[in-house]
Structures are given as C-alpha cells and as structure tokens.
Design an enzyme around this catalytic site. Structure first.
Site, mmCIF file in Angstrom:
data_model
loop_
_atom_site.group_PDB
_atom_site.id
_atom_site.type_symbol
_atom_site.label_atom_id
_atom_site.label_comp_id
_atom_site.label_asym_id
_atom_site.label_seq_id
_atom_site.Cartn_x
_atom_site.Cartn_y
_atom_site.Cartn_z
ATOM 1 N N ASP A 86 1.120 -1.381 0.159
ATOM 2 C CA ASP A 86 0.252 -0.037 -0.036
ATOM 3 C C ASP A 86 1.160 1.484 0.033
ATOM 4 O O ASP A 86 -0.047 2.316 0.179
ATOM 5 C CB ASP A 86 -0.970 0.427 1.133
ATOM 6 C CG ASP A 86 -0.066 0.480 2.734
ATOM 7 O OD1 ASP A 86 0.885 -0.411 2.202
ATOM 8 O OD2 ASP A 86 -0.800 -0.307 3.953
ATOM 9 N N ASP A 131 7.854 3.730 21.132
ATOM 10 C CA ASP A 131 8.425 4.871 20.853
ATOM 11 C C ASP A 131 6.779 5.278 22.378
ATOM 12 O O ASP A 131 5.301 4.873 22.010
ATOM 13 C CB ASP A 131 7.790 5.886 19.944
ATOM 14 C CG ASP A 131 8.456 6.985 20.047
ATOM 15 O OD1 ASP A 131 8.741 7.716 20.957
ATOM 16 O OD2 ASP A 131 9.433 6.771 18.667
ATOM 17 N N HIS A 150 14.714 11.002 12.938
ATOM 18 C CA HIS A 150 13.560 11.221 11.569
ATOM 19 C C HIS A 150 13.575 13.178 11.552
ATOM 20 O O HIS A 150 12.673 12.972 10.882
ATOM 21 C CB HIS A 150 12.508 9.773 12.283
ATOM 22 C CG HIS A 150 12.095 10.405 13.868
ATOM 23 N ND1 HIS A 150 12.746 10.042 14.881
ATOM 24 C CD2 HIS A 150 11.182 11.171 14.087
ATOM 25 C CE1 HIS A 150 12.543 11.207 15.285
ATOM 26 N NE2 HIS A 150 11.459 11.307 15.436
ATOM 27 N N ASP A 151 14.549 13.397 12.351
ATOM 28 C CA ASP A 151 13.066 14.602 12.993
ATOM 29 C C ASP A 151 15.166 15.780 12.297
ATOM 30 O O ASP A 151 14.639 17.059 11.633
ATOM 31 C CB ASP A 151 13.948 15.325 14.042
ATOM 32 C CG ASP A 151 12.681 14.745 14.876
ATOM 33 O OD1 ASP A 151 11.262 14.303 13.854
ATOM 34 O OD2 ASP A 151 12.135 14.378 15.863
ATOM 35 N N ASP A 210 4.927 -1.582 7.083
ATOM 36 C CA ASP A 210 4.211 -1.968 8.114
ATOM 37 C C ASP A 210 5.244 -2.890 8.621
ATOM 38 O O ASP A 210 6.335 -3.764 9.141
ATOM 39 C CB ASP A 210 2.828 -2.678 6.961
ATOM 40 C CG ASP A 210 3.387 -3.211 6.286
ATOM 41 O OD1 ASP A 210 5.133 -4.301 6.213
ATOM 42 O OD2 ASP A 210 2.798 -3.326 5.353
ATOM 43 N N GLU A 215 14.075 11.954 24.585
ATOM 44 C CA GLU A 215 14.042 12.820 23.657
ATOM 45 C C GLU A 215 14.489 14.211 24.327
ATOM 46 O O GLU A 215 13.240 14.809 25.276
ATOM 47 C CB GLU A 215 13.762 13.125 22.878
ATOM 48 C CG GLU A 215 13.487 14.314 21.704
ATOM 49 C CD GLU A 215 12.270 14.335 20.981
ATOM 50 O OE1 GLU A 215 13.353 14.805 19.494
ATOM 51 O OE2 GLU A 215 11.089 14.441 21.059
ATOM 52 N N ASP A 246 9.347 10.526 24.105
ATOM 53 C CA ASP A 246 8.905 11.277 23.164
ATOM 54 C C ASP A 246 9.065 12.609 24.255
ATOM 55 O O ASP A 246 8.824 13.074 25.467
ATOM 56 C CB ASP A 246 7.856 11.882 22.598
ATOM 57 C CG ASP A 246 7.804 11.926 21.800
ATOM 58 O OD1 ASP A 246 8.621 12.886 20.350
ATOM 59 O OD2 ASP A 246 6.855 13.378 21.552
HETATM 60 C C1 NOJ Z 1 9.546 14.534 18.973
HETATM 61 C C2 NOJ Z 1 9.851 14.095 17.568
HETATM 62 O O1 NOJ Z 1 11.003 12.932 17.326
HETATM 63 C C3 NOJ Z 1 9.099 14.533 16.489
HETATM 64 O O2 NOJ Z 1 9.635 13.149 15.092
HETATM 65 C C4 NOJ Z 1 7.723 14.770 16.494
HETATM 66 O O3 NOJ Z 1 6.922 15.713 15.287
HETATM 67 C C5 NOJ Z 1 7.504 15.345 18.015
HETATM 68 N N1 NOJ Z 1 8.022 14.903 19.458
HETATM 69 C C6 NOJ Z 1 6.389 15.470 18.347
HETATM 70 O O4 NOJ Z 1 5.760 14.258 18.978
#
Ligand code: NOJ
Length: 541
Positions: A30, A108, A330-331, A34, A268, A209
């Site tokens: 899709d 997470d 990923h950020d 997953d 984090e 998070d």
């Molecule tokens: C931190 C995460 O790493 C990020 O990807 C997310 O957008 C924000 N927190 C909000 O949860």
C-alpha cells in the site's frame, strides 16, 4: 584481546537501530511500511551471523493508532496498533521473532500530548465539568490568548480556542496534538497503567518523546523571545519546558520500569543545551537510563569540533551516567548528506561510522545510514510533513530524511511494488542493500564489520576512553580500555595524509580499518595515515 563480552546491561553493550516504520518495508503493497515488513527484515538486522548487520535492539517510531497528522506522534489509542502498520497480534509476533534473534524491541512513548481525536480529549472538550476536563491543559478566555507560547509546527500561538466550551487548550506542536496535564493524578495513573501494559507484553523499553516538555509553568508565564529562523528556537523556553517537576515524573516511570527485568528508558530532551539534556539521567541516576545526546546532529565536519563536542558531553554527564551518540534521526537531515564532500563523501561516512561505533556510549543508527542514504529535495507537491506543508520559504520539513529504505535496484527500491508515500531517493539503483551486500568495501560491509568487532570486544563496548592528542587538528586518536584489554582508534578526518606525533613506543596490530589488513603491525609514534583513514588497533602482548 577479543572474547565474549562479560558484563554490563544490553543497552550499554548493544547497538540500537531506529526504524521509521512507514519507510522501512512495505509488505502489503500500500506504499507504506508495516510490521510484517519489519519482521521480514529481522534477519537482515541480526541473524546471529556476521553476514547480518548485528544490531542488538530496534526502536520503532510510533505504530499506535493515530490519525497520522504527525505520522504517529499524535496517538488516538495508546494500547492499539494502527491498521496501516498491522495488528496487535502482528506486533506480538514481531516481539517473538525479534526476541528469537536476540533483538530487543523499544517502543516510542509519546505522552506529552495525544491526538485531538483520542477519546480522552474528546471527553475533555465536552464540558468544563467533564471528569477528564483536567487531563488536558485548559485556560479560560479573558479576551486574549493566555500567553505567548508557540506551536512549533504551526508557528502560531499554542493556545487553540475551543468553540464548544469557549476556552483555550494548549498544543505546542500542532493544534491536533493537545498537551496532557501531568499535574493531574488520574491522568498519571492512566499513563502509568499503559506503560505497564506494554512492559507486561514484553517490550524491552521506551524511547520517550519530548521528555522535558511534560510539565508547564503553573503560572503560565510568557517565554522571552529571541531571533531565529528555526520555529523551535524563536523563544527561550523558560516556562513551557524543563520545569523542575518533570524529574519527578521521570523517577516514577523509572521506578515502574525497574520492576521489570532488563528494560531501558531513553529520552528525547528537546534542547541544544547539553546540561539540560543530561540532567534527565537524574541526580541519583534514577531517572532515564539514557538521555539522548543529539550534539552530533548539529556538528560540522571538523575533527577538533567533534573532539570538543565529545569532551563537553562526557564532562557534563553525571557520575555513573552512561553516554550515547546519534548521527542521524527522523527529525534532522541525514549525516551522509550533511557531511557530503564530492568524491570523499563515502570516506567521510566511514570515518563517522567508526567514530559512532568506537566511542564510549551506546550508538544509535538510523535506518539506511548503513548504506549511506542521503537527503534529496522533495518536490512541494510531495511534501507530507506538517512542518513542511506550511509553505514557509526556509522550512521544507523532515520528509527528506524519511524516504523509503533502499533494499535493491528494482522499482521503488524493493521497498514496495507501488508508489510509496514519499519518493524513493534517485540514487537507489546503485545504492541499496542488495548491491552493497556483495561489495567487500561497501559502507554496509564496513558497518557490519564494525558492529561485530564492537560486539566481540569488551574494550570497545564497555571500556573507558582516553584521548591521546589533547589538541587535535585533523586526526582523533583515543584508547579504549577494559581490564587488560586495550584498543586504539585512529581517525583521519581530512583528505590529506597525516603524520602522527604520538609519544608512545607502542607497537600494535591492526584489528580493522580502511587501508590496512587485519594483523598488519603499526607503530603509533611513526604512523603515516592515508586520507580519511580509519584504523582500529590493539596492543601486541
Ligand atoms: C519529537 C519527535 O521526534 C518528532 O518527530 C515529533 O514530531 C514531535 N516530538 C512531536 O511528538
């Protein structure tokens, strides 16, 4: 010199691999990754042999039920899996399959906020006297916004007006992510029960998070403004983050986790202040097992810069706190892209990998970094990230670091047979797992060799660290020691040859490197390094 690693919990010895599940492997065609896709690739991650990557744990970015306004970081059911990723039964299968291969599974934990369609928030916004009203942060309307706090992903005031009850709720990411009220004991109880639920199921820990965001100032004071193009940095977050009461919550979550064997919390801490981040280990080392060290995400390519960065971090860590390092996530833009330098980019990626894998501290690998995935410009029409969708000229969002994993040279890189949710990088035909698995000198082969070397070597995984050159220019050289085991790491950050001036008579034997073969003897006091050379050596006894 080499043997079986004897002591230390798995999260100190091990290498942790972050999976961004939407982009790892699509099993049901899709266009979105997953759980079955992850299961299918577990052998690639660690099948017990040196042909596999050899990682020890996976951290999976959120897979809970979610309307995906922030791709899973907006949860609408904490104890269910989103259908896009699979089912609870499939998650349990993943746990079993991972554990069979000695791979730990980290989930997470997003508990600063929920989705605005979480049943708790739906209740909370129903009326001012709803039993769940106080589970979120509400403020009465006095004719203006309660204060100047900013929603980072909207670049607007973080207080959102609710027509139904004519009050404001707080959402400091997007309006769809209302903040939970951690001062409410009932809310705490509900979240703690949810944490126990996953631990009971067998998850090995959590990546937490935005930990420093949980508690807000009880007087809702304004933050001071400052000049920045970065929406997260336009204020000094004195009152909406890092409030002292947050540490109490971390201690409570740690106490719950400690009731289970061998579990781990890594948090984090959304800040660029090392001191603030490391404070979440706790004064008594009783909060998080690890507070993410993001300093490499912003580190320029410079040996001296890395050196200062590493020392500042080690010095700031409280006694007995265990370090960690991350090059990509990923950020932020991937480091392969950040450190690009024409024909030397691959060489730099190897130096960076060797640094990550040989420092004292747990290495976190972001999926795809082991094959040198890069960031490409995503066309405006393809942008998915809420941060990028705003159309601000300088901010294109985080999609470029979230593109599909490049497995092979088939269409869509073997990630899917249909067009994926984000475009595949254009270099996938030659840069992919399949091709690099066959090449002896590929980045992937390099990661595998490093990870397995680290695994077999007590000094590299658990040892102390000592830098041998106190004023490095282009080369970092350090020793790792554990009991009588000792390893020397030499990394040339430059495209020029370097002659080492180390005052030691040490004759050592090459264990691993880019330019010398295993067993080759070297003399540290007269070593001429090749451009971007990586050399890991051990004493000859
Ligand atoms: C931190 C995460 O790493 C990020 O990807 C997310 O957008 C924000 N927190 C909000 O949860």
């Amino acid at each position: 010199m080499q043997g079986t690693v004897r002591t230390g919990p798995w999260w100190k010895r091990g290498v942790i691999y972050q999976i961004y599940p939407r982009s790892f492997m699509d099993s049901n065609q899709d266009g979105i990754g997953d759980i079955q896709g992850v299961i299918a690739k577990l052998d690639y991650l660690n099948d017990g042999s040196e042909n596999s990557l050899g990682i020890d744990a996976i951290w999976i970015s959120p897979i809970y039920k979610s309307p995906m306004k922030d791709f899973g970081y907006d949860i609408s059911d904490y104890t269910d899996i989103d259908v896009i990723f699979g089912s609870k039964a499939e998650f349990i299968q993943l746990l079993g399959e991972a554990h069979k291969r000695n791979i730990k599974v980290i989930m997470d934990l997003v508990i600063n906020h929920t989705s605005d369609v979480h049943p708790w928030f739906i209740e909370s916004r129903k009326s001012k006297n709803n039993p769940k009203r106080d589970w979120y942060i509400w403020h009465e309307d006095k004719g203006k916004k309660p204060n100047n706090w900013v929603a980072s992903f909207e670049m607007k005031n973080a207080w959102w007006f609710d027509e139904n009850t004519k009050e404001f709720y707080l959402g400091t990411f997007t309006r769809h992510q209302p903040e939970l009220n951690w001062r409410n004991p009932e809310l705490k109880k509900a979240v703690y029960n949810m944490i126990r639920y996953w631990l009971d199921l067998g998850v090995d820990g959590f990546r937490m998070d935005v930990v420093n965001w949980y508690i807000k100032d009880d007087q809702f004071r304004n933050n001071p403004w400052r000049l920045s193009l970065n929406p997260i940095a336009v204020q000094r977050h004195l009152y909406d983050r890092n409030r002292p009461e947050t540490h109490e919550i971390c201690r409570e979550i740690r106490a719950i986790t400690d009731q289970y064997e061998d579990r781990m919390l890594v948090g984090e801490i959304y800040t660029n202040e090392t001191r603030e981040a490391v404070s979440y280990h706790g004064k008594e080392n009783d909060e998080l097992h690890m507070a993410f060290n993001f300093s490499f995400l912003f580190q320029k390519w410079c040996a001296k810069g890395f050196y200062n960065n590493i020392l500042e971090y080690y010095h700031a860590l409280p006694a007995d706190a265990w370090p960690n390092f991350t090059l990509s996530n990923h950020d932020q833009p991937r480091h392969y892209y950040r450190y690009r330098d024409g024909k030397y980019t691959d060489a730099r990626a190897k130096v960076a990998a060797a640094l990550l894998m040989t420092l004292r501290g747990t290495p976190f690998i972001y999926y795809g970094e082991e094959i040198g995935m890069t960031c490409e410009r995503i066309a405006r029409k393809d942008i998915q990230d809420p941060l990028g969708k705003k159309g601000w000229p300088f901010i294109r969002g985080r999609d470029a670091e979230r593109t599909p994993m490049q497995w092979d040279a088939s269409p869509y890189a073997g990630f899917s047979t249909v067009r994926p949710w984000l475009p595949v990088n254009s270099d996938y035909k030659h840069k992919n797992v399949s091709t690099q698995s066959k090449e002896k000198n590929s980045l992937l082969a390099f990661y595998k060799a490093l990870i397995w070397l680290r695994k077999r070597n007590n000094a590299l995984s658990l040892g102390d660290i000592e830098f041998m050159e106190k004023d490095p220019k282009e080369v970092l050289i350090y020793k790792r020691k554990y009991g009588d085991e000792e390893v020397t790491v030499v990394l040339n950050f430059s495209k020029r040859q370097q002659r080492l001036q180390i005052d030691t008579a040490g004759k050592e034997k090459t264990l691993f490197g880019t330019h010398r073969s295993k067993g080759e003897e070297i003399f540290l006091n007269q070593l001429a390094l090749y451009p971007y050379e990586v050399l890991i050596a051990g004493s000859l006894n």
